[in-house]
Scaffold this motif. Structure first.
Motif, short mmCIF file in Angstrom:
data_model
loop_
_atom_site.label_atom_id
_atom_site.label_comp_id
_atom_site.label_asym_id
_atom_site.label_seq_id
_atom_site.Cartn_x
_atom_site.Cartn_y
_atom_site.Cartn_z
N PRO A 34 7.44 10.20 2.89
CA PRO A 34 7.79 8.80 2.64
C PRO A 34 7.07 7.79 3.54
CG PRO A 34 9.77 10.16 2.77
CD PRO A 34 8.61 11.04 3.15
N ALA A 35 6.64 8.19 4.72
CA ALA A 35 5.97 7.27 5.64
C ALA A 35 4.46 7.21 5.44
CB ALA A 35 6.27 7.66 7.08
N ARG A 36 3.94 7.86 4.42
CA ARG A 36 2.49 7.98 4.28
C ARG A 36 1.79 6.63 4.17
NH1 ARG A 36 4.86 9.83 -0.48
NH2 ARG A 36 4.11 8.92 -2.42
N TYR A 37 2.36 5.68 3.44
CA TYR A 37 1.68 4.40 3.29
C TYR A 37 1.84 3.50 4.50
CZ TYR A 37 0.69 5.91 -1.39
OH TYR A 37 0.22 6.62 -2.46
N VAL A 38 2.91 3.67 5.25
CA VAL A 38 3.07 2.94 6.51
C VAL A 38 2.01 3.42 7.49
CG1 VAL A 38 4.61 2.50 8.46
CG2 VAL A 38 5.53 2.53 6.13
N LEU A 39 1.80 4.74 7.55
CA LEU A 39 0.76 5.30 8.41
C LEU A 39 -0.63 4.84 7.95
CD1 LEU A 39 2.14 8.92 8.80
CD2 LEU A 39 1.83 7.25 10.65
N GLN A 98 1.09 -0.21 -2.67
CA GLN A 98 2.11 0.84 -2.78
C GLN A 98 3.43 0.41 -2.13
OE1 GLN A 98 1.78 3.51 -4.58
NE2 GLN A 98 -0.40 3.33 -4.98
N LEU A 99 3.35 -0.20 -0.98
CA LEU A 99 4.56 -0.64 -0.29
C LEU A 99 5.24 -1.78 -1.04
CD1 LEU A 99 3.28 -0.39 3.38
CD2 LEU A 99 5.01 1.07 2.30
N ALA A 100 4.47 -2.69 -1.61
CA ALA A 100 5.04 -3.78 -2.41
C ALA A 100 5.72 -3.23 -3.66
CB ALA A 100 3.96 -4.80 -2.77
N ARG A 101 5.11 -2.25 -4.29
CA ARG A 101 5.69 -1.62 -5.48
C ARG A 101 7.02 -0.95 -5.12
NH1 ARG A 101 2.32 2.76 -8.67
NH2 ARG A 101 3.09 4.06 -6.98
N ALA A 102 7.05 -0.25 -4.01
CA ALA A 102 8.29 0.41 -3.57
C ALA A 102 9.37 -0.63 -3.28
CB ALA A 102 8.02 1.27 -2.34
N GLN A 103 8.98 -1.74 -2.63
CA GLN A 103 9.96 -2.78 -2.32
C GLN A 103 10.48 -3.44 -3.60
OE1 GLN A 103 11.11 -3.48 0.93
NE2 GLN A 103 12.68 -4.37 -0.36
N LEU A 106 13.09 -1.27 -5.03
CA LEU A 106 14.35 -1.36 -4.29
C LEU A 106 15.08 -2.67 -4.55
CD1 LEU A 106 13.34 0.15 -0.84
CD2 LEU A 106 15.02 1.07 -2.45
N ASP A 107 14.32 -3.72 -4.84
CA ASP A 107 14.91 -5.04 -5.06
C ASP A 107 15.49 -5.21 -6.47
OD1 ASP A 107 14.28 -5.75 -2.49
OD2 ASP A 107 12.50 -6.91 -3.04
N GLN A 108 15.21 -4.27 -7.37
CA GLN A 108 15.75 -4.35 -8.74
C GLN A 108 17.27 -4.29 -8.70
OE1 GLN A 108 14.05 -4.86 -11.64
NE2 GLN A 108 12.26 -5.10 -10.35
N PRO A 109 17.91 -5.13 -9.51
CA PRO A 109 19.37 -5.04 -9.55
C PRO A 109 19.81 -3.68 -10.08
CG PRO A 109 18.55 -6.81 -10.99
CD PRO A 109 17.37 -6.13 -10.38
N ARG A 110 20.82 -3.14 -9.48
CA ARG A 110 21.33 -1.82 -9.90
C ARG A 110 22.20 -1.99 -11.13
NH1 ARG A 110 20.11 2.15 -6.00
NH2 ARG A 110 19.57 1.15 -4.05
#
Length: 114
Positions: A34-39, A98-103, A106-110
């Motif tokens: 999960p940390a691959r794009y942060v690295l 990639q990080l923007a896509r992941a965010q 996460l920001d999508q309403p459940r």
């Protein structure tokens, strides 16, 4: 011969930080950690920063350490060092996407009921 303090400092950071972090990033990408794009973002930004400082320092010194022969200057100094601007720049852009896509995900309403 006298050592250039900036070059020694940058090479030390490269050897002790960016080298091992690059290997860790490679392993994280292989294992889909999960940390691959942060690295990837961190290493790419560090590499870009170092190369920009390298070019800026040399420009500030009036290109005193660069051979003035056009083939050497443009082919070796600018061309080969420019790769270290291009590759990390592309990897930095990829990590940001990639990080923007992941965010965004996460920001999508459940949905109710989950």
């Amino acid at each position: 011969p006298r050592s250039d303090g900036f070059t020694v400092a940058m090479e030390t950071v490269t050897a002790w930080a960016w080298g091992p972090l690059s290997l860790l990033t490679f392993l994280a990408l292989l294992r889909r950690h999960p940390a691959r794009y942060v690295l990837q973002l961190s290493v790419s930004l560090g590499q870009l920063y170092g190369d920009v400082l390298y070019f800026a320092t040399e420009a500030g010194a009036g290109w005193a350490h660069a051979d003035p022969h056009p083939l050497y200057f443009w082919g070796y100094f600018v061309g080969l060092n420019g790769v270290w601007l291009l590759v990390p720049g592309l990897l930095l852009a990829d990590a940001c996407r990639q990080l923007a896509r992941a965010q965004r995900a996460l920001d999508q309403p459940r949905a109710k009921g989950r």
